[in-house]
Design a protein around this motif. Structure first.
Motif, mmCIF file in Angstrom:
data_model
loop_
_atom_site.group_PDB
_atom_site.id
_atom_site.type_symbol
_atom_site.label_atom_id
_atom_site.label_comp_id
_atom_site.label_asym_id
_atom_site.label_seq_id
_atom_site.Cartn_x
_atom_site.Cartn_y
_atom_site.Cartn_z
ATOM 1 N N LEU A 107 0.832 -1.209 0.000
ATOM 2 C CA LEU A 107 0.000 0.000 0.000
ATOM 3 C C LEU A 107 0.865 1.257 0.000
ATOM 4 O O LEU A 107 0.557 2.236 -0.697
ATOM 5 C CB LEU A 107 -0.934 -0.009 1.211
ATOM 6 N N ARG A 108 1.941 1.230 0.794
ATOM 7 C CA ARG A 108 2.826 2.403 0.829
ATOM 8 C C ARG A 108 3.441 2.653 -0.550
ATOM 9 O O ARG A 108 3.567 3.803 -0.996
ATOM 10 C CB ARG A 108 3.918 2.203 1.874
ATOM 11 N N GLY A 109 3.846 1.571 -1.213
ATOM 12 C CA GLY A 109 4.418 1.703 -2.551
ATOM 13 C C GLY A 109 3.417 2.270 -3.536
ATOM 14 O O GLY A 109 3.744 3.152 -4.346
ATOM 15 N N GLU A 110 2.180 1.793 -3.468
ATOM 16 C CA GLU A 110 1.135 2.288 -4.350
ATOM 17 C C GLU A 110 0.845 3.763 -4.076
ATOM 18 O O GLU A 110 0.599 4.548 -5.013
ATOM 19 C CB GLU A 110 -0.149 1.475 -4.175
ATOM 20 N N MET A 111 0.858 4.135 -2.799
ATOM 21 C CA MET A 111 0.597 5.530 -2.450
ATOM 22 C C MET A 111 1.693 6.443 -3.007
ATOM 23 O O MET A 111 1.407 7.520 -3.556
ATOM 24 C CB MET A 111 0.491 5.682 -0.925
ATOM 25 N N ALA A 112 2.951 6.007 -2.891
ATOM 26 C CA ALA A 112 4.064 6.805 -3.414
ATOM 27 C C ALA A 112 3.961 6.952 -4.934
ATOM 28 O O ALA A 112 4.153 8.051 -5.489
ATOM 29 C CB ALA A 112 5.391 6.156 -3.033
ATOM 30 N N ASP A 113 3.648 5.860 -5.629
ATOM 31 C CA ASP A 113 3.504 5.903 -7.087
ATOM 32 C C ASP A 113 2.359 6.822 -7.501
ATOM 33 O O ASP A 113 2.474 7.583 -8.466
ATOM 34 C CB ASP A 113 3.256 4.494 -7.637
ATOM 35 N N PHE A 114 1.254 6.729 -6.767
ATOM 36 C CA PHE A 114 0.079 7.546 -7.088
ATOM 37 C C PHE A 114 0.416 9.028 -6.966
ATOM 38 O O PHE A 114 0.033 9.837 -7.820
ATOM 39 C CB PHE A 114 -1.079 7.177 -6.153
ATOM 40 N N ILE A 115 1.118 9.396 -5.897
ATOM 41 C CA ILE A 115 1.474 10.804 -5.677
ATOM 42 C C ILE A 115 2.381 11.307 -6.796
ATOM 43 O O ILE A 115 2.205 12.416 -7.319
ATOM 44 C CB ILE A 115 2.165 10.972 -4.305
ATOM 45 N N LEU A 116 3.357 10.481 -7.197
ATOM 46 C CA LEU A 116 4.282 10.886 -8.262
ATOM 47 C C LEU A 116 3.573 11.025 -9.609
ATOM 48 O O LEU A 116 3.859 11.941 -10.381
ATOM 49 C CB LEU A 116 5.422 9.869 -8.374
ATOM 50 N N ARG A 117 2.634 10.126 -9.890
ATOM 51 C CA ARG A 117 1.947 10.143 -11.180
ATOM 52 C C ARG A 117 0.882 11.218 -11.264
ATOM 53 O O ARG A 117 0.725 11.888 -12.276
ATOM 54 C CB ARG A 117 1.296 8.783 -11.457
ATOM 55 N N ASN A 118 0.122 11.366 -10.167
ATOM 56 C CA ASN A 118 -1.066 12.223 -10.226
ATOM 57 C C ASN A 118 -0.925 13.568 -9.516
ATOM 58 O O ASN A 118 -1.819 14.415 -9.600
ATOM 59 C CB ASN A 118 -2.266 11.477 -9.648
ATOM 60 N N PHE A 121 -3.083 13.579 -3.399
ATOM 61 C CA PHE A 121 -3.030 12.573 -2.340
ATOM 62 C C PHE A 121 -3.975 11.402 -2.651
ATOM 63 O O PHE A 121 -5.133 11.625 -3.035
ATOM 64 C CB PHE A 121 -3.419 13.192 -0.992
ATOM 65 N N PRO A 122 -3.506 10.160 -2.486
ATOM 66 C CA PRO A 122 -4.324 8.973 -2.796
ATOM 67 C C PRO A 122 -5.299 8.626 -1.671
ATOM 68 O O PRO A 122 -5.029 7.775 -0.818
ATOM 69 C CB PRO A 122 -3.272 7.872 -2.968
ATOM 70 N N ARG A 123 -6.443 9.276 -1.645
ATOM 71 C CA ARG A 123 -7.371 9.106 -0.523
ATOM 72 C C ARG A 123 -7.904 7.680 -0.405
ATOM 73 O O ARG A 123 -8.081 7.172 0.690
ATOM 74 C CB ARG A 123 -8.517 10.110 -0.652
ATOM 75 N N ASP A 124 -8.192 7.043 -1.518
ATOM 76 C CA ASP A 124 -8.708 5.675 -1.461
ATOM 77 C C ASP A 124 -7.672 4.722 -0.868
ATOM 78 O O ASP A 124 -8.005 3.841 -0.074
ATOM 79 C CB ASP A 124 -9.124 5.197 -2.854
ATOM 80 N N LEU A 125 -6.424 4.905 -1.278
ATOM 81 C CA LEU A 125 -5.354 4.070 -0.729
ATOM 82 C C LEU A 125 -5.144 4.376 0.758
ATOM 83 O O LEU A 125 -4.839 3.471 1.546
ATOM 84 C CB LEU A 125 -4.056 4.300 -1.505
ATOM 85 N N GLN A 126 -5.297 5.648 1.126
ATOM 86 C CA GLN A 126 -5.176 6.016 2.532
ATOM 87 C C GLN A 126 -6.251 5.316 3.357
ATOM 88 O O GLN A 126 -5.988 4.837 4.467
ATOM 89 C CB GLN A 126 -5.289 7.520 2.700
#
Length: 382
Positions: A107-118, A121-126
């Protein structure tokens, strides 16, 4: 309280209750504490406080993905019973729900990728991360459930009666008052099998090994019935004398010599609770929000002053009965149905100063033993 309406108030509430429970833990370990002299009582209360602390950790994490969290603002200041039930239900299927959520590292990895791409803040992942953290704590099961089964923590022998006696405790979160309750009882057992097994030469039989604590009442023939009794007779609306008398009547072989009940609450928090306007008005003036709270609790006790011997005849018999002492000289003790009671209040130093400066302290703390939390220490006898 809801996520959308007042997250700041929720954080303030959780910070205050955590400080209050930590302060109560300090008080229990304070040499000036009346419970310090009874280390078994302090130890038992601490175990339930740890469960309550875990529950609040769960509720705090739950705010990250759930829509709302409600407290009894006008009465106890504790969470409403529905929150306790939801926590208990989530405990049952926590492992299944955890299996459906990616691991924390993923989840942490996905959150970091989401922030870099978009670039947002990735609220759903949070929310998924918050739910995972919540379920991991719930899965451990060390929470304050609606009812916590009895546990035997000490066994000894009364040399006068030659009976074994047990120290048993259990807990309940009362659904009507929204208050956590902790019970402790000292119970003698005149069951022939238990007397024969546990008593030798007027002492506890050294040949019998008892791996304390033991889940349930030590007497296996009565343990399940005792669990049922405790579950049905732990409501705040029942006075200690009512519970002790019912126990004495329902179990001819058991002789309750003492019953203690600790009622935790009410809890007052500035800007959130509404059950005492004077307290609320003064706490609002406290400079630091984390110090703007007041925790109260009541320790009730009923004990047996004598045992009325049983009668045996050809046509009928009567079991022995306890004669419980009620302090009729104290109207409040008589109202509560107890031999003795103590009311306590724990308050941060700054909040106490505000109450004292307002001139309201004497009235608010009348009848209470007041304890002030200051720099990680508790000062009593004020």
């Amino acid at each position: 309280m809801t996520d959308n309406a007042d997250l700041a108030a929720a954080e303030r509430y959780f910070g205050a209750i955590r400080a209050a429970l930590d302060g109560l833990e300090v008080f229990l370990n304070n040499q000036d504490s009346p419970l310090y002299k009874h280390d078994l009582v302090a130890q038992t209360v601490s175990e339930y406080l740890q469960r309550l602390d875990s529950s609040f950790e769960c509720w705090r994490n739950r705010l990250g993905f759930a829509e709302r969290f409600r407290i009894s603002k006008a009465e106890s200041g504790f969470p409403v019973f529905q929150n306790v039930l939801e926590l208990e239900n989530d405990k049952k299927d926590a492992s299944v729900r955890l299996a459906a959520i990616p691991p924390a590292d993923a989840l942490r990895g996905e959150m970091a990728d989401f922030i870099l791409r978009n670039r947002e803040f990735p609220r759903d992942l949070q929310r998924s991360m918050a739910e995972r953290v919540y379920l991991e704590v719930v899965e451990k099961g060390e929470i304050f459930s609606p009812f916590l089964l009895p546990t035997t923590i000490r066994v000894s022998v009364n040399p006068k009666t030659m009976r074994p006696f047990y120290v048993v405790h259990w807990g309940a979160f009362d659904g009507a008052s929204n208050l956590p309750l902790i019970y402790m009882a000292i119970i003698e057992d005149s069951s022939e099998d238990m007397v024969e097994t546990l008593v030798a030469e007027g002492k506890l039989n050294s040949k019998v090994r008892i791996p304390l604590p033991v889940g349930g009442l030590l007497n296996p023939d009565l343990a399940r019935r005792f669990d049922d009794f405790a579950a049905k007779n732990s409501a705040y609306s029942l006075s200690p004398i009512t519970i002790a008398t019912a126990l004495d009547q329902d179990f001819p072989e058991l002789h309750p010599k003492q019953l203690r009940r600790l009622v935790l609450g009410p809890f007052y928090t500035a800007g959130i609770t509404e059950h005492n306007q004077k307290v609320a008005d003064v706490l609002e003036r406290v400079r630091k929000p984390e110090d703007a709270w007041l925790l109260t609790w009541t320790l009730q006790e009923v004990f047996s002053k004598a045992e009325k011997p049983g009668k045996r005849g050809l046509w009928s018999s009567e079991p022995s009965r306890e004669e419980f002492h009620i302090n009729t000289d104290d109207l409040e003790a008589a109202r509560q149905g107890v031999s003795h009671y103590e009311q306590h209040a724990l308050v941060p130093h700054e909040a106490y100063q505000a109450l004292y400066a307002s001139g309201e302290a004497a009235g608010i703390f009348k009848g209470f033993q007041t304890h002030i939390l200051s720099n990680g220490q508790v000062i009593s006898g004020i």
